[in-house]
Scaffold this motif. Structure first.
Motif, PDB file in Angstrom:
ATOM      1  N   HIS A 243       0.843  -1.205   0.000  1.00 10.01           N
ATOM      2  CA  HIS A 243       0.000   0.000   0.000  1.00 10.01           C
ATOM      3  C   HIS A 243       0.867   1.239   0.000  1.00 10.01           C
ATOM      4  O   HIS A 243       1.966   1.227   0.529  1.00 10.01           O
ATOM      5  CB  HIS A 243      -0.885   0.033   1.255  1.00 10.01           C
ATOM      6  CG  HIS A 243      -1.854  -1.107   1.299  1.00 10.01           C
ATOM      7  ND1 HIS A 243      -1.590  -2.270   1.966  1.00 10.01           N
ATOM      8  CD2 HIS A 243      -3.080  -1.260   0.739  1.00 10.01           C
ATOM      9  CE1 HIS A 243      -2.609  -3.114   1.817  1.00 10.01           C
ATOM     10  NE2 HIS A 243      -3.524  -2.520   1.076  1.00 10.01           N
ATOM     11  N   GLN A 244       0.316   2.277  -0.589  1.00 10.87           N
ATOM     12  CA  GLN A 244       1.002   3.564  -0.516  1.00 10.87           C
ATOM     13  C   GLN A 244      -0.053   4.649  -0.340  1.00 10.87           C
ATOM     14  O   GLN A 244      -1.087   4.643  -1.029  1.00 10.87           O
ATOM     15  CB  GLN A 244       1.824   3.795  -1.782  1.00 10.87           C
ATOM     16  CG  GLN A 244       2.899   4.831  -1.545  1.00 10.87           C
ATOM     17  CD  GLN A 244       3.785   5.048  -2.756  1.00 10.87           C
ATOM     18  OE1 GLN A 244       3.533   4.491  -3.820  1.00 10.87           O
ATOM     19  NE2 GLN A 244       4.783   5.882  -2.606  1.00 10.87           N
ATOM     20  N   ASN A 245       0.200   5.567   0.612  1.00  6.14           N
ATOM     21  CA  ASN A 245      -0.793   6.594   0.953  1.00  6.14           C
ATOM     22  C   ASN A 245      -0.556   7.890   0.202  1.00  6.14           C
ATOM     23  O   ASN A 245       0.585   8.278  -0.050  1.00  6.14           O
ATOM     24  CB  ASN A 245      -0.725   6.915   2.445  1.00  6.14           C
ATOM     25  CG  ASN A 245      -1.170   5.742   3.291  1.00  6.14           C
ATOM     26  OD1 ASN A 245      -1.941   4.893   2.827  1.00  6.14           O
ATOM     27  ND2 ASN A 245      -0.681   5.681   4.510  1.00  6.14           N
ATOM     28  N   SER A 246      -1.640   8.584  -0.051  1.00  7.15           N
ATOM     29  CA  SER A 246      -1.540   9.944  -0.591  1.00  7.15           C
ATOM     30  C   SER A 246      -1.324  10.888   0.581  1.00  7.15           C
ATOM     31  O   SER A 246      -1.379  10.481   1.739  1.00  7.15           O
ATOM     32  CB  SER A 246      -2.839  10.320  -1.298  1.00  7.15           C
ATOM     33  OG  SER A 246      -3.851  10.546  -0.335  1.00  7.15           O
ATOM     34  N   ASP A 247      -1.088  12.161   0.291  1.00  2.00           N
ATOM     35  CA  ASP A 247      -1.060  13.170   1.350  1.00  2.00           C
ATOM     36  C   ASP A 247      -2.475  13.298   1.904  1.00  2.00           C
ATOM     37  O   ASP A 247      -3.444  12.950   1.227  1.00  2.00           O
ATOM     38  CB  ASP A 247      -0.621  14.521   0.775  1.00  2.00           C
ATOM     39  CG  ASP A 247       0.850  14.503   0.393  1.00  2.00           C
ATOM     40  OD1 ASP A 247       1.580  13.648   0.926  1.00  2.00           O
ATOM     41  OD2 ASP A 247       1.249  15.336  -0.446  1.00  2.00           O
ATOM     42  N   LYS A 248      -2.541  13.819   3.122  1.00  3.71           N
ATOM     43  CA  LYS A 248      -3.872  14.006   3.725  1.00  3.71           C
ATOM     44  C   LYS A 248      -4.411  15.375   3.349  1.00  3.71           C
ATOM     45  O   LYS A 248      -3.650  16.287   3.053  1.00  3.71           O
ATOM     46  CB  LYS A 248      -3.757  13.875   5.241  1.00  3.71           C
ATOM     47  CG  LYS A 248      -3.290  12.478   5.604  1.00  3.71           C
ATOM     48  CD  LYS A 248      -3.466  12.148   7.051  1.00  3.71           C
ATOM     49  CE  LYS A 248      -3.247  10.644   7.217  1.00  3.71           C
ATOM     50  NZ  LYS A 248      -3.361  10.204   8.576  1.00  3.71           N
ATOM     51  N   PHE A 249      -5.712  15.481   3.347  1.00  4.91           N
ATOM     52  CA  PHE A 249      -6.303  16.795   3.058  1.00  4.91           C
ATOM     53  C   PHE A 249      -7.580  16.986   3.863  1.00  4.91           C
ATOM     54  O   PHE A 249      -8.174  16.025   4.349  1.00  4.91           O
ATOM     55  CB  PHE A 249      -6.549  16.971   1.557  1.00  4.91           C
ATOM     56  CG  PHE A 249      -7.622  16.070   0.982  1.00  4.91           C
ATOM     57  CD1 PHE A 249      -7.344  14.775   0.623  1.00  4.91           C
ATOM     58  CD2 PHE A 249      -8.914  16.551   0.796  1.00  4.91           C
ATOM     59  CE1 PHE A 249      -8.327  13.951   0.094  1.00  4.91           C
ATOM     60  CE2 PHE A 249      -9.901  15.739   0.256  1.00  4.91           C
ATOM     61  CZ  PHE A 249      -9.606  14.417  -0.098  1.00  4.91           C
ATOM     62  N   ASN A 250      -7.930  18.259   4.018  1.00  7.40           N
ATOM     63  CA  ASN A 250      -9.148  18.644   4.730  1.00  7.40           C
ATOM     64  C   ASN A 250     -10.161  19.118   3.715  1.00  7.40           C
ATOM     65  O   ASN A 250      -9.790  19.634   2.658  1.00  7.40           O
ATOM     66  CB  ASN A 250      -8.859  19.821   5.663  1.00  7.40           C
ATOM     67  CG  ASN A 250      -8.150  19.368   6.931  1.00  7.40           C
ATOM     68  OD1 ASN A 250      -7.878  18.194   7.116  1.00  7.40           O
ATOM     69  ND2 ASN A 250      -7.878  20.323   7.784  1.00  7.40           N
ATOM     70  N   LEU A 251     -11.404  19.023   4.085  1.00  7.64           N
ATOM     71  CA  LEU A 251     -12.441  19.596   3.223  1.00  7.64           C
ATOM     72  C   LEU A 251     -12.621  21.048   3.627  1.00  7.64           C
ATOM     73  O   LEU A 251     -12.590  21.380   4.810  1.00  7.64           O
ATOM     74  CB  LEU A 251     -13.764  18.866   3.435  1.00  7.64           C
ATOM     75  CG  LEU A 251     -13.762  17.368   3.153  1.00  7.64           C
ATOM     76  CD1 LEU A 251     -15.185  16.837   3.202  1.00  7.64           C
ATOM     77  CD2 LEU A 251     -13.149  17.076   1.785  1.00  7.64           C
ATOM     78  N   SER A 252     -12.773  21.906   2.628  1.00  3.55           N
ATOM     79  CA  SER A 252     -13.129  23.264   3.020  1.00  3.55           C
ATOM     80  C   SER A 252     -14.634  23.393   2.821  1.00  3.55           C
ATOM     81  O   SER A 252     -15.136  23.409   1.706  1.00  3.55           O
ATOM     82  CB  SER A 252     -12.289  24.296   2.272  1.00  3.55           C
ATOM     83  OG  SER A 252     -12.798  24.515   1.012  1.00  3.55           O
ATOM     84  N   LEU A 253     -15.295  23.389   3.952  1.00  5.09           N
ATOM     85  CA  LEU A 253     -16.756  23.361   3.944  1.00  5.09           C
ATOM     86  C   LEU A 253     -17.310  24.723   4.340  1.00  5.09           C
ATOM     87  O   LEU A 253     -16.731  25.416   5.181  1.00  5.09           O
ATOM     88  CB  LEU A 253     -17.262  22.314   4.931  1.00  5.09           C
ATOM     89  CG  LEU A 253     -16.867  20.861   4.643  1.00  5.09           C
ATOM     90  CD1 LEU A 253     -17.463  19.938   5.680  1.00  5.09           C
ATOM     91  CD2 LEU A 253     -17.310  20.448   3.241  1.00  5.09           C
TER      92      LEU A 253
END
Ligand SMILES: *[C@@H]1O[C@H](CO)[C@@H](O)[C@H](O)[C@H]1NC(C)=O
Ligand SMILES: *[C@@H]1O[C@H](CO)[C@@H](O)[C@H](O)[C@H]1NC(C)=O
Length: 617
Positions: A243-253
């Protein structure tokens, strides 16, 4: 026999012969059934065989299958070996001495079956299959399309695109898994669901796969606090799943206000002079504009913060914050209030106001008071020392020493730092009173000496020195200090110096003795060079204060010592028959002491007689 029977027999014989041939044929081919290789690296396909009877006529051939038909890619016989031209492998194939072939570099298309066929003339033919599996690890998955803000709506039923996850160049096919706060989101590609993913697959020219998964959601307010990422799951040799992960991100809500919070930032009670900060915040995103008012008059706030510099009691009151969120649902309370109390203490009032002038022996009454928002205490101090624990200060029979600055401090104990103070100067009329002060000594005649004369009294004392010298005056608290520097002449040494302090009410004087320090004091007792030695002082006084006399006394003492030692010696030898025991004690004590002068110095009055008595004993 009929023809048919003959024919049947013939077929039977043929079948038997074939079966016999198959059974007897003993060519055995061995290959590696499965070869796993990373694209770009080298695949080695070994082939070995055994035959029942040695024969030189052995041919090894390698085939692949192209559209259902076998196609030779390489062969090897006793005549030599050759790579077949015009196959997809021609440029990348080598044949080893041991009938193995190597493919380098491997491409995705090399994943297929390879057959190693061994023909050993009459002994027969045999083959075996090798499957080549190609692998390639994808690039780290990349998130795109996550930057646009999503409005959280109460009515909307359609999901919005939250982000795209792309993982390039994998082989074999890989897959993408989405995560919210490290929990995998169930794979769902039905658009009826609130959360679903739309996958897409691209086969690159290299044969590698690139997949993209687009995540759709109907975010809720709490999703603003969540962190999202995607993971690619792919396969590598030896049944490994990686497995390889992407960077994390937040939702701008974006979501409207449901609650407004209006708070005071300051800790503890607020007092006059403090800077005050009030903060208004909503649970919506983004923060709306805010309007601040106090009793309906508008105030200037900055982005939800209201600063009040150095508040006074007039700033007390009810403050209102109004969040200007026009998207808020009806019924949401957008206005919040806050009560500000400002604690204070008024300036201290001293009755009577200073400066005060009284006479020595008078009664002095001082009253100190103030007003404050909360219970307060009052106390008086003078010269940093407490003198009274209330606002009323009464002094019966005031002395000159009680003159000075009295400070009255008022404080509100419940509000740290809230205090005020006032002072009053009390002057006490009276004849100057001169403080006791030390006599001084010099090392020799003609040296300069400095004398201090410190006097209480009001009006402030003036000074006369006799004899006069270089004079200066300083004021320390309620004292005036006159300092004189003059030469220690013979006259000064003989008569001393006189300080006279005077004011309107009278005068007072004080005599200073100026003496010469002895040699012994400066030499033997050099630890304390300034110490006065009474032996020499009295001797000096008697004999007129000349240093020659001092020397004479020292010589005298030494001679006496020798005499005493001699007497002791004689008495021990028995040549002297009187008071053996007493003399011995005296002598040993003196010898042991070493410094006769030191011993004597304890008794001022008897010293001369004490010294003179000894030889007579
Ligand atoms: C996501 O938002 C939270 C809180 O708003 C923040 O603490 C965190 O650092 C953010 N993470 C990323 C990857 O932006
Ligand atoms: C006394 O009060 C005056 C006026 O308030 C002030 O200037 C002065 O510094 C005070 N003196 C002392 C010793 O506190």
């Amino acid at each position: 026999m009929s023809r048919t029977m003959l024919g049947r027999f013939g077929v039977f014989c043929t079948l038997l012969a074939v079966a016999l041939q198959v059974c007897l044929a003993s060519v055995n081919v061995t290959v590696t059934p499965k070869v796993e290789v990373i694209k770009g690296e080298t695949a080695k396909l070994p082939c070995s065989y055994t035959i029942s009877n040695p024969t030189s006529n052995v041919v090894v051939q390698w085939y692949i299958e192209v559209s259902g038909a076998r196609k030779q890619i390489a062969y090897k016989s006793s005549q030599g070996f050759d790579v077949e031209a015009g196959t997809p492998l021609s440029d990348r194939l080598t044949i080893g001495e041991d009938f193995s072939i190597s493919i380098s570099p491997v491409i995705v298309d090399d994943e297929r079956s390879y057959f190693c066929q061994v023909t050993a003339g009459p002994l027969g033919v045999s083959d075996a299959e090798t499957q080549v599996k190609v692998f390639f690890a994808p690039e780290k998955p990349v998130i795109t399309g996550n930057s646009q803000a999503i409005t959280v709506s109460h009515e909307s039923t359609s999901s919005s695109e939250v982000g795209k996850c792309t993982s390039r160049n994998a082989y074999p096919k890989h897959r993408i898994i989405w995560f919210k706060d490290d929990n995998p989101l169930p794979a769902e590609n039905i658009q009826k669901e609130k959360t679903y993913m739309i996958p897409s697959l691209v086969t690159e020219a290299s044969g590698l796969f690139t997949i993209t998964s687009t995540l759709y959601m109907q975010p809720v307010k709490t999703d603003a606090k969540s962190v999202f990422h995607c993971t690619v799951e792919y396969f590598m040799p030896e049944n490994k799943t990686l497995h390889q992960n992407s960077d994390k991100f937040n939702l701008s809500l974006l979501y409207s206000t449901e609650k407004v919070d209006f708070k005071l930032k300051n800790q503890g009670p607020i007092k006059e002079g403090d800077d005050v900060e009030m903060v208004c915040e909503t649970d919506g995103n983004p923060q709306p504009e805010f309007e601040f008012t106090k009793e309906d008059s508008p105030l200037n706030g900055q982005k939800g913060t209201l600063h009040l510099k150095s508040v006074t009691r007039n700033d007390m009151g009810t403050y209102k914050c109004d969040a200007q969120d026009f998207d808020a649902l009806p019924g949401v309370e957008l206005t919040k209030t806050l009560h500000l109390s400002v604690h204070y203490i008024d300036p201290m009032e001293v009755i009577p106001a200073g400066p005060l002038l009284v006479s020595k022996g008078d009664v002095v009454e001082l009253l100190c008071k103030t007003k404050s928002s909360d219970a307060h205490t009052v106390h008086w101090t003078k010269d940093s020392k407490p003198v009274m624990n209330s606002g009323v200060l009464i002094i019966q029979e005031v002395t000159l020493a009680q003159a000075g600055v009295y400070i009255c401090v008022g404080a509100v104990p419940s509000v740290p730092g809230l205090q005020k103070q006032a002072n009053v100067t009390l002057n006490v009329r009276g004849v100057p009173e001169i403080d006791a002060s030390r006599d001084v000594s010099v090392t020799k005649v003609g040296e300069m000496v400095t004398l201090n004369c410190s006097a209480l009294g009001y009006p402030p004392s003036q000074f006369t020195w006799k004899p006069s010298g270089k004079e200066s005056v300083t004021v320390v608290g309620n004292r005036v200090i006159s300092t004189v520097t003059l030469e220690a002449t013979a006259a000064v040494l003989a008569n001393g110096v006189m300080c006279e302090a005077y004011n309107d009410h009278g005068k007072n004087s004080r005599h200073f003795k100026v003496s010469i320090k002895s040699d012994a004091e400066q030499g033997a007792n050099s630890n304390d060079a300034n110490r006065e030695n009474p032996v020499f002082k009295t001797a000096e006084k008697q004999q007129g204060g000349s240093s020659a006399v001092v020397i004479a006394v020292v010589v005298c003492v030494l001679l006496l010592l020798i005499l005493v030692a001699l007497l002791f010696f004689l008495s021990k030898k028995g040549k002297l028959s009187c008071g053996k025991k007493d003399k011995k004690d005296v002598a040993s004590e003196e010898v042991k002491g070493g410094i006769v002068v030191e011993m004597k110095s304890s008794e001022k009055g008897n010293e001369e007689s004490g010294l003179l008595n000894k030889p007579h004993a």
